[in-house]
Design a protein around this motif. Structure first.
Motif, PDB file in Angstrom:
ATOM      1  N   GLN A 244       0.879  -1.172   0.000  1.00  0.00           N
ATOM      2  CA  GLN A 244       0.000   0.000   0.000  1.00  0.00           C
ATOM      3  C   GLN A 244       0.912   1.215   0.000  1.00  0.00           C
ATOM      4  O   GLN A 244       1.688   1.399   0.937  1.00  0.00           O
ATOM      5  CB  GLN A 244      -0.891  -0.009   1.246  1.00  0.00           C
ATOM      6  CG  GLN A 244      -1.788   1.183   1.409  1.00  0.00           C
ATOM      7  CD  GLN A 244      -2.967   1.156   0.452  1.00  0.00           C
ATOM      8  OE1 GLN A 244      -2.780   1.330  -0.742  1.00  0.00           O
ATOM      9  NE2 GLN A 244      -4.137   0.935   0.967  1.00  0.00           N
TER      10      GLN A 244
ATOM     11  N   ARG B  30     -10.496  -4.218   5.329  1.00  0.00           N
ATOM     12  CA  ARG B  30     -10.776  -2.814   5.001  1.00  0.00           C
ATOM     13  C   ARG B  30      -9.914  -1.878   5.850  1.00  0.00           C
ATOM     14  O   ARG B  30      -9.375  -0.896   5.349  1.00  0.00           O
ATOM     15  CB  ARG B  30     -12.257  -2.524   5.208  1.00  0.00           C
ATOM     16  CG  ARG B  30     -12.675  -1.133   4.780  1.00  0.00           C
ATOM     17  CD  ARG B  30     -14.162  -0.922   4.954  1.00  0.00           C
ATOM     18  NE  ARG B  30     -14.897  -1.591   3.886  1.00  0.00           N
ATOM     19  CZ  ARG B  30     -15.998  -2.316   4.070  1.00  0.00           C
ATOM     20  NH1 ARG B  30     -16.505  -2.461   5.276  1.00  0.00           N
ATOM     21  NH2 ARG B  30     -16.597  -2.876   3.049  1.00  0.00           N
TER      22      ARG B  30
ATOM     23  N   SER C  89      -7.737   0.036   3.266  1.00  0.00           N
ATOM     24  CA  SER C  89      -8.574   1.151   2.845  1.00  0.00           C
ATOM     25  C   SER C  89      -9.076   1.944   4.042  1.00  0.00           C
ATOM     26  O   SER C  89     -10.258   1.881   4.380  1.00  0.00           O
ATOM     27  CB  SER C  89      -9.761   0.602   2.034  1.00  0.00           C
ATOM     28  OG  SER C  89     -10.569   1.637   1.575  1.00  0.00           O
TER      29      SER C  89
ATOM     30  N   LEU D 220     -11.937   1.864  -0.961  1.00  0.00           N
ATOM     31  CA  LEU D 220     -11.321   0.883  -1.851  1.00  0.00           C
ATOM     32  C   LEU D 220     -12.058  -0.456  -1.806  1.00  0.00           C
ATOM     33  O   LEU D 220     -12.227  -1.115  -2.824  1.00  0.00           O
ATOM     34  CB  LEU D 220      -9.847   0.676  -1.481  1.00  0.00           C
ATOM     35  CG  LEU D 220      -9.060  -0.267  -2.368  1.00  0.00           C
ATOM     36  CD1 LEU D 220      -9.065   0.195  -3.821  1.00  0.00           C
ATOM     37  CD2 LEU D 220      -7.634  -0.395  -1.872  1.00  0.00           C
TER      38      LEU D 220
END
Length: 139
Positions: A64, A119, A123, A128
Motif C-alpha cells: 500500500q 478494510r 482502505s 477501496l
C-alpha cells in the motif's frame, strides 16, 4: 502455513510473526525483481494494481503506497479473490465457499469480520473495499 503456501505455488511467504525488517527486505526484493524484469525484458509477474494498492500474486505480498501490508492468510485470499473479480461484486456466499471452504451457509458473520479487518488494513477511508447490495467489491 508456509508449506501450504509453497504447495500452492508461492515462492515467497510472509508469516504473521515476520518482523518489519523482514517485510521491508522482501518488499525491496520484489522491487529489484520487477526492475530486473523490466530491464531484461523478462517475464516477471506484474502486480494487480488498484489505486495505491499492489498485489504481487507470485510473491504473496501486498503493498500500500509502496509499503508492505501484513495480512492474514484469509485476508490475503479474500483480497486476491476480489481483485481477480474486479470490478464485479462478489457475494458473501461466494466468499464463504471459495475463500473459507464453507459448502453450506454456516450462519456466521465470518466474511463480514474478515472484510472489516481487511478494510482497516488496505482502505482506511473505506472507499477501496465497498459493501454492495450483492456482497463486496474492490473499487
Amino acid at each position: 502455513h508456509r508449506m501450504e503456501a509453497f504447495v500452492r505455488g508461492a515462492d515467497n511467504y510472509i508469516s504473521a510473526d515476520c518482523t518489519e525488517a523482514e517485510i521491508q527486505a522482501k518488499a525491496r526484493r520484489l522491487w529489484r525483481l520487477a526492475q530486473i524484469g523490466e530491464q531484461s525484458g523478462g517475464m516477471q509477474s506484474a502486480p494487480i494494481k488498484l489505486r495505491s494498492l499492489e498485489i504481487w500474486l507470485n510473491e504473496m505480498v501486498v503493498l500500500q503506497n509502496g509499503r508492505p501490508v501484513q495480512l492474514s492468510q484469509r485476508e490475503l485470499a479474500m483480497l486476491i479473490y476480489l481483485a481477480r473479480e474486479h470490478p464485479s461484486s462478489v457475494s458473501r456466499q461466494t466468499l464463504e465457499r471459495e475463500v473459507f471452504g464453507c459448502r453450506n451457509d454456516p450462519g456466521t458473520n465470518v466474511v463480514a469480520v474478515h472484510v472489516h479487518r481487511l478494510r482497516k488494513k488496505i482502505s482506511p477511508d473505506g472507499d477501496l473495499l465497498r459493501t454492495t447490495p450483492g456482497g463486496y467489491q474492490l473499487n
